[in-house]
Scaffold this active site. Structure first.
Site, PDB file in Angstrom:
ATOM      1  N   ASN A  87      -6.058  -2.901   2.024  1.00 32.81           N
ATOM      2  CA  ASN A  87      -6.024  -4.356   2.111  1.00 32.81           C
ATOM      3  C   ASN A  87      -7.451  -4.876   2.197  1.00 32.81           C
ATOM      4  O   ASN A  87      -8.329  -4.203   2.733  1.00 32.81           O
ATOM      5  CB  ASN A  87      -5.267  -4.800   3.366  1.00 32.81           C
ATOM      6  CG  ASN A  87      -3.769  -4.641   3.236  1.00 32.81           C
ATOM      7  OD1 ASN A  87      -3.222  -4.572   2.141  1.00 32.81           O
ATOM      8  ND2 ASN A  87      -3.087  -4.577   4.368  1.00 32.81           N
ATOM      9  N   ARG A  98       0.827  -1.214   0.000  1.00 32.93           N
ATOM     10  CA  ARG A  98       0.000   0.000   0.000  1.00 32.93           C
ATOM     11  C   ARG A  98       0.859   1.261   0.000  1.00 32.93           C
ATOM     12  O   ARG A  98       0.571   2.212  -0.712  1.00 32.93           O
ATOM     13  CB  ARG A  98      -0.948   0.004   1.204  1.00 32.93           C
ATOM     14  CG  ARG A  98      -2.047  -1.053   1.107  1.00 32.93           C
ATOM     15  CD  ARG A  98      -2.894  -1.087   2.352  1.00 32.93           C
ATOM     16  NE  ARG A  98      -2.067  -1.355   3.528  1.00 32.93           N
ATOM     17  CZ  ARG A  98      -2.474  -1.220   4.787  1.00 32.93           C
ATOM     18  NH1 ARG A  98      -3.692  -0.818   5.058  1.00 32.93           N
ATOM     19  NH2 ARG A  98      -1.668  -1.498   5.789  1.00 32.93           N
TER      20      ARG A  98
END
Length: 101
Positions: free
Chosen positions: A44, A26
């Site tokens: 996520n 990320r």
């Protein structure tokens, strides 16, 4: 942000499959998106994937799609990436590229 003539703004949803959690995916996605001048988000999922949305000029979004499919973070292992709901937009819905918890 200056845009090349005819570089239409688009929005596309993405999901990346493989070893993409616990490998700073990320953070790297956010950094790459910002570097390209894109906006959107990344998070996520409970299924072990990473998903989000990209918005920006078509050429930059294409570059980011390729990055999501082939590069990712150094420790990630990408099996595949899927892209859905691509559409032309008249303005950006976000002001930044964010990591969603």
């Amino acid at each position: 942000m200056s845009m090349a003539e005819g570089d239409t703004l688009i929005s596309v949803d993405y999901e990346v499959f493989g070893k993409v959690q616990g490998v700073f995916f990320r953070k790297y996605t956010q950094a790459e998106g910002k570097k390209l001048g894109l906006v959107g988000w990344v998070q996520n999922t409970d299924q072990g994937t990473v998903q989000g949305q990209l918005q920006g000029p078509t050429s930059k979004v294409r570059h980011m799609q390729e990055w999501l499919e082939t590069r990712g973070s150094p420790k990630s292992h990408i099996d595949r990436a899927s892209f859905n709901n691509e559409k032309v937009i008249s303005k950006l819905d976000y002001s930044d590229f964010q990591i969603v918890k």
